[in-house]
Design a protein around this motif. Structure first.
Motif, PDB file in Angstrom:
ATOM      1  N   GLN A 295      -3.220   1.059   2.262  1.00  0.00           N
ATOM      2  CA  GLN A 295      -2.363   0.875   3.431  1.00  0.00           C
ATOM      3  C   GLN A 295      -1.324  -0.198   3.127  1.00  0.00           C
ATOM      4  O   GLN A 295      -1.636  -1.387   3.079  1.00  0.00           O
ATOM      5  N   TRP A 296      -0.080   0.234   2.942  1.00  0.00           N
ATOM      6  CA  TRP A 296       1.008  -0.654   2.545  1.00  0.00           C
ATOM      7  C   TRP A 296       2.017  -0.809   3.668  1.00  0.00           C
ATOM      8  O   TRP A 296       2.268   0.126   4.444  1.00  0.00           O
ATOM      9  N   THR A 297       2.619  -1.980   3.732  1.00  0.00           N
ATOM     10  CA  THR A 297       3.670  -2.196   4.722  1.00  0.00           C
ATOM     11  C   THR A 297       4.966  -1.510   4.319  1.00  0.00           C
ATOM     12  O   THR A 297       5.810  -1.215   5.167  1.00  0.00           O
ATOM     13  N   SER A 298       5.144  -1.253   3.022  1.00  0.00           N
ATOM     14  CA  SER A 298       6.347  -0.588   2.535  1.00  0.00           C
ATOM     15  C   SER A 298       6.097  -0.077   1.131  1.00  0.00           C
ATOM     16  O   SER A 298       5.184  -0.547   0.433  1.00  0.00           O
ATOM     17  N   GLU A 299       6.912   0.876   0.701  1.00  0.00           N
ATOM     18  CA  GLU A 299       6.813   1.340  -0.675  1.00  0.00           C
ATOM     19  C   GLU A 299       7.205   0.234  -1.655  1.00  0.00           C
ATOM     20  O   GLU A 299       6.678   0.153  -2.765  1.00  0.00           O
ATOM     21  N   GLN A 300       8.135  -0.628  -1.241  1.00  0.00           N
ATOM     22  CA  GLN A 300       8.560  -1.719  -2.109  1.00  0.00           C
ATOM     23  C   GLN A 300       7.400  -2.669  -2.410  1.00  0.00           C
ATOM     24  O   GLN A 300       7.278  -3.187  -3.530  1.00  0.00           O
ATOM     25  N   ALA A 301       6.535  -2.884  -1.412  1.00  0.00           N
ATOM     26  CA  ALA A 301       5.365  -3.737  -1.632  1.00  0.00           C
ATOM     27  C   ALA A 301       4.447  -3.129  -2.681  1.00  0.00           C
ATOM     28  O   ALA A 301       3.901  -3.834  -3.541  1.00  0.00           O
ATOM     29  N   TYR A 302       4.273  -1.805  -2.617  1.00  0.00           N
ATOM     30  CA  TYR A 302       3.441  -1.145  -3.628  1.00  0.00           C
ATOM     31  C   TYR A 302       4.072  -1.257  -5.014  1.00  0.00           C
ATOM     32  O   TYR A 302       3.382  -1.529  -6.005  1.00  0.00           O
TER      33      TYR A 302
END
Length: 234
Positions: free
Chosen positions: A72-79
Motif C-alpha cells: 500500500q503506497w501513497t504514490s508510485e513515486q514512493a515505490y
C-alpha cells in the motif's frame, strides 16, 4: 522500526493512492511457509524503508504453490524511490534463504469502488479471494463501466449468498485489467457460493449475464488466499 501485525489491511484507506499486487510461485506448501518466514526476518531486522509505504501484506495461496503480495503506497513515486534504494537487498536475502522463487510480475492499480458492508464492519476475513479480469486492450472507460455493471448486478441480486464481507475493485493503470480483492468469512463460504445455481457467484439474472459476457472480456481467474503476514511501520 518494522512491526508485524495479524490485522488485515484496510483496502479503502484514503492515503493509499497506489496499491500494488504481485504473485510469487514458490512450488510447495513447505516453501510457502519458508518464504513467508524469510520475508518476515528480512523486513523485521531492518527499519521501515519508506514513509510512503503504509503496509505490506503476504498471503498463501490455497493452490499450495503461490504467494500474493499486496503493498500500500501513497504514490508510485514512493515505490520507485524504494525500488532504487531498498528493494534489491531484501530480494537478495530472501532468495538466499529460499532459492528458485519465480516472480510473476508487479501489477499497479488504483482502487475504484468498494462495497459498503457497514453491517459487517467488525467481521474478520477467513479467506481472501482475488478475482482477476483481463480485457482485450487498454480502455479505462471500459474498466470502470464493467465494475459499475458488477455493482448493478450486486444491487439487483435477489438471493445474496451468505459469507461475503466486502469487495474492493481495483483498476490496473495500463487500462487492461480489473482486480477484485474480496473478503469472505471462510473458503467454504466462497466454495458454496461458486457451487450455487447460476454461473459463478450471483443468480442467473440479466444483470449478471451482462457482466459475464461483457464485450472485450478476454479472461478471468479466481484464486483463494490466507493472510499470512502483515508488516507495518512501528
Amino acid at each position: 522500526m518494522t512491526r508485524r501485525t495479524d490485522a488485515h489491511p484496510e483496502l479503502d484507506r484514503p492515503d493509499v493512492l497506489a496499491p500494488f499486487f504481485s504473485t510469487w510461485r514458490v512450488g510447495t506448501p513447505a516453501r510457502q511457509r519458508l518464504t513467508v518466514d524469510a520475508i518476515a526476518r528480512t523486513w523485521e531486522r531492518r527499519p521501515w524503508p519508506a514513509e510512503g509505504l503504509r503496509g505490506y501484506h503476504v498471503y498463501t495461496g490455497h493452490d499450495g504453490s503461490t504467494l500474493l503480495h499486496h503493498s500500500q503506497w501513497t504514490s508510485e513515486q514512493a515505490y520507485e524511490a524504494f525500488a532504487r534504494t531498498h528493494r534489491q537487498e531484501r530480494v537478495d536475502e530472501i532468495d538466499t534463504a529460499v532459492p528458485g522463487i519465480e516472480r510473476l510480475g508487479l501489477g499497479r492499480y488504483r482502487r475504484y469502488r468498494s462495497t459498503a458492508g457497514e453491517d459487517r464492519a467488525a467481521a474478520v476475513p477467513g479467506c481472501v479471494v482475488i478475482v482477476g479480469v483481463e480485457f482485450d486492450g487498454p480502455d479505462p472507460g471500459r474498466q470502470r463501466a464493467w465494475v459499475d455493471a458488477v455493482f448493478e448486478a450486486l444491487e439487483s441480486e435477489p438471493a445474496p449468498h451468505p459469507g461475503g464481507i466486502r469487495a474492493h475493485f481495483h483498476l490496473s493503470t495500463d487500462g487492461t485489467r480489473v482486480l477484485n480483492y474480496a473478503e469472505w468469512e471462510s473458503a467454504q463460504a466462497h466454495r458454496d457460493a461458486l457451487a450455487a445455481p447460476g454461473d459463478g457467484v450471483g443468480s442467473p439474472t440479466a444483470q449478471w449475464t451482462r457482466v459475464q459476457n461483457w464485450p472485450g472480456l478476454k479472461s478471468s481467474t479466481v484464486d483463494r488466499y490466507d493472510h499470512a503476514l502483515g508488516l507495518v511501520p512501528g
